[in-house]
Scaffold this motif. Structure first.
Motif, PDB file in Angstrom:
ATOM      1  N   ALA A 121       0.813  -1.220   0.000  1.00 39.59           N
ATOM      2  CA  ALA A 121       0.000   0.000   0.000  1.00 39.59           C
ATOM      3  C   ALA A 121       0.847   1.271   0.000  1.00 39.59           C
ATOM      4  O   ALA A 121       0.296   2.371   0.055  1.00 39.59           O
ATOM      5  N   ARG A 122       2.169   1.114  -0.052  1.00 36.82           N
ATOM      6  CA  ARG A 122       3.100   2.256  -0.028  1.00 36.82           C
ATOM      7  C   ARG A 122       2.860   3.109   1.224  1.00 36.82           C
ATOM      8  O   ARG A 122       2.774   4.331   1.171  1.00 36.82           O
ATOM      9  N   ILE A 123       2.781   2.438   2.360  1.00 37.98           N
ATOM     10  CA  ILE A 123       2.593   3.106   3.648  1.00 37.98           C
ATOM     11  C   ILE A 123       3.887   3.005   4.449  1.00 37.98           C
ATOM     12  O   ILE A 123       4.462   1.918   4.593  1.00 37.98           O
ATOM     13  N   ASP A 124       4.351   4.124   4.966  1.00 39.20           N
ATOM     14  CA  ASP A 124       5.548   4.160   5.803  1.00 39.20           C
ATOM     15  C   ASP A 124       5.130   4.031   7.262  1.00 39.20           C
ATOM     16  O   ASP A 124       4.399   4.872   7.779  1.00 39.20           O
ATOM     17  N   VAL A 125       5.581   2.960   7.915  1.00 35.72           N
ATOM     18  CA  VAL A 125       5.245   2.724   9.321  1.00 35.72           C
ATOM     19  C   VAL A 125       6.452   3.086  10.183  1.00 35.72           C
ATOM     20  O   VAL A 125       7.530   2.519  10.019  1.00 35.72           O
ATOM     21  N   THR A 126       6.284   4.054  11.075  1.00 34.74           N
ATOM     22  CA  THR A 126       7.359   4.459  11.984  1.00 34.74           C
ATOM     23  C   THR A 126       7.031   3.993  13.393  1.00 34.74           C
ATOM     24  O   THR A 126       5.860   3.860  13.764  1.00 34.74           O
ATOM     25  N   SER A 152       1.590   7.849   6.207  1.00 38.81           N
ATOM     26  CA  SER A 152       2.394   7.227   7.263  1.00 38.81           C
ATOM     27  C   SER A 152       1.501   6.754   8.399  1.00 38.81           C
ATOM     28  O   SER A 152       0.433   7.310   8.659  1.00 38.81           O
ATOM     29  N   VAL A 153       1.976   5.711   9.069  1.00 34.61           N
ATOM     30  CA  VAL A 153       1.331   5.161  10.263  1.00 34.61           C
ATOM     31  C   VAL A 153       2.407   5.074  11.339  1.00 34.61           C
ATOM     32  O   VAL A 153       3.533   4.634  11.069  1.00 34.61           O
ATOM     33  N   SER A 154       2.074   5.472  12.552  1.00 30.26           N
ATOM     34  CA  SER A 154       3.061   5.461  13.627  1.00 30.26           C
ATOM     35  C   SER A 154       2.591   4.604  14.787  1.00 30.26           C
ATOM     36  O   SER A 154       1.390   4.487  15.054  1.00 30.26           O
ATOM     37  N   VAL A 155       3.586   4.008  15.475  1.00 30.61           N
ATOM     38  CA  VAL A 155       3.318   3.182  16.655  1.00 30.61           C
ATOM     39  C   VAL A 155       4.140   3.764  17.807  1.00 30.61           C
ATOM     40  O   VAL A 155       5.339   4.018  17.660  1.00 30.61           O
ATOM     41  N   SER A 156       3.482   3.982  18.949  1.00 32.06           N
ATOM     42  CA  SER A 156       4.173   4.547  20.107  1.00 32.06           C
ATOM     43  C   SER A 156       3.789   3.796  21.369  1.00 32.06           C
ATOM     44  O   SER A 156       2.703   3.219  21.456  1.00 32.06           O
ATOM     45  N   ARG A 157       4.729   3.808  22.348  1.00 30.45           N
ATOM     46  CA  ARG A 157       4.525   3.123  23.621  1.00 30.45           C
ATOM     47  C   ARG A 157       4.731   4.110  24.758  1.00 30.45           C
ATOM     48  O   ARG A 157       5.726   4.845  24.782  1.00 30.45           O
ATOM     49  N   THR A 158       3.810   4.117  25.713  1.00 26.71           N
ATOM     50  CA  THR A 158       3.936   4.987  26.879  1.00 26.71           C
ATOM     51  C   THR A 158       3.442   4.247  28.113  1.00 26.71           C
ATOM     52  O   THR A 158       2.779   3.215  28.021  1.00 26.71           O
ATOM     53  N   VAL A 159       3.778   4.804  29.288  1.00 24.78           N
ATOM     54  CA  VAL A 159       3.275   4.291  30.563  1.00 24.78           C
ATOM     55  C   VAL A 159       2.682   5.464  31.317  1.00 24.78           C
ATOM     56  O   VAL A 159       3.300   6.519  31.432  1.00 24.78           O
TER      57      VAL A 159
END
Length: 387
Positions: free
Chosen positions: A242-247, A283-290
């Motif tokens: 899909a030509r999506i950049d995942v960060t 673009s699609v991004s993935v993040s982690r927090t507490v």
């Protein structure tokens, strides 16, 4: 001598009086310590009548409410001191000997606030012209039955579509056996539909396990970084196509108590959903927090977004914001429902923020496995790396 005789007489009299008093005391019943009297049978019956989860009402032969509990008023068996006409009609049938017991539907005739949607009552005679109405709230059972019917109807429809398509395409292949190009084109479509059918069956099985009586695997300490890494690996091909950049942000070292396979499945579904609803070159991004003892893994896209009226339904089975786009990408409409149940079974939840034309953020929230020294600043996450 006279005084000695007087003393002797006095002592004798004292001894005689002591013996008489002792005998008198010995004849009296022994006094028992004050013991608090327990409730009588009538008091226990009254307590049971008041606290039972069923709505109970005792009616006389003239239709007067002799006794009822609060639950009976909540279920509408008794209103303003008078019985529901349908309940009284059932009582008359029992009193007249038409039936020994009667079952009557006392569902509200019109919607009034948050009252129960379905109420069923059983009427039986108590003798001497009295009847007992016992009502129960059946709203949850009715809702579950309606959900089951809808689920079966949706499954039938979703299975019928690819199965029917495979049959038609197979016929087209047979009719075009002398045209290699046409056969190849129809065969590729058959492969796509059969793949979609396989995904649908797999997700149906997964959903049935999550919502059924099957016990989940024992939870263990899971590295969130490993879950993110494996989910990204599963979604790599979809993103490239899909030509999506995942960060993704930097590793966090956070752990949770859970089942790794289920958590990877949930995060993969969120990633696939974000990729499917994003335009090419987005673009699609993935993040982690507490935060406050909760681990949050967020997936953010810059896609079409979700309208407010649809946001409460996106976690329903087979619901699609854009059915045409979902079918084009091979979506089953079960991905977000699976995410919801995976998080619920882990003692967490999934949250959604979305704005049409801007994009969406789906956040998996899970209890942290152990205290973390400090919460990470969501704004400090840097989009480094990629799929």
């Amino acid at each position: 001598m006279a005084s000695a005789s007087l003393v002797a007489v006095a002592l004798g009299f004292g001894l005689w009086a002591g013996v008489l008093i002792g005998r008198s005391i010995s004849r009296r019943p022994a006094t028992r310590p004050d013991v608090r009297r327990g409730p009588t049978l009538a008091e226990l019956l009254q307590r049971t009548f008041r606290t039972t989860g069923s709505g109970l009402a005792v009616l006389s032969g003239s239709g007067e409410v002799v006794l009822h509990n609060r639950r009976a008023a909540e279920l509408g068996v008794v209103r303003a001191g008078r019985p529901d006409p349908r309940a009284w009609a059932a009582c008359r049938r029992v009193l007249d000997g038409v039936v020994a017991t009667d079952v009557v539907d006392l569902a509200p005739l019109e919607a009034r606030g948050r009252q129960p949607a379905a109420v069923m009552a059983t009427v039986q005679g108590l003798g001497d012209g009295f009847t007992l109405v016992e009502a129960a709230d059946m709203s949850e059972s009715v809702r579950l039955e309606a959900t089951r019917r809808d689920f079966v109807a949706n499954v039938s429809h979703e299975l019928k579509t690819p199965v029917g398509a495979v049959g038609l395409l197979a016929e087209a292949v047979l009719d075009s056996k002398d045209d290699p190009e046409t056969v190849e084109r129809f065969a590729s479509k058959i492969l796509r539909e059969s793949t979609r059918l396989g995904h649908l069956v797999t997700e149906l099985i997964a959903l049935s396990r999550l919502t059924g009586a099957e016990a989940l695997p024992d939870l263990e300490e899971v590295e969130v970084d490993e879950v993110v890494s494996e989910a990204l690996g599963r979604s790599r091909l979809s993103a490239e196509s899909a030509r999506i950049d995942v960060t993704v942000d930097e590793p966090s070292g956070i752990t949770v108590d859970g089942d790794r396979t289920l958590l990877v499945t949930a995060l993969s579904n969120l990633l696939e959903n974000a990729i499917a609803y994003s335009p090419p070159d987005a673009s699609v991004s993935v993040s982690r927090t507490v935060e406050d003892g909760w681990v949050e893994v967020s997936v953010t896209d810059r896609g079409i977004g979700i309208a407010p009226e649809h946001q409460v339904r996106v976690f329903e089975r087979f619901f699609r914001v854009d059915p045409a786009r979902s079918r084009a990408t091979g979506g089953t409409g079960l991905g977000l429902a699976i995410v919801k149940h995976v998080l619920a079974n882990h003692g967490g939840e999934v949250r959604l923020w979305s704005r049409p034309g801007t994009g969406s953020t789906f956040t998996m929230r899970l209890p942290a496995a152990r205290p973390v020294a400090g919460d990470r600043d969501p704004a400090g996450a840097s989009g480094v790396g990629g799929v």
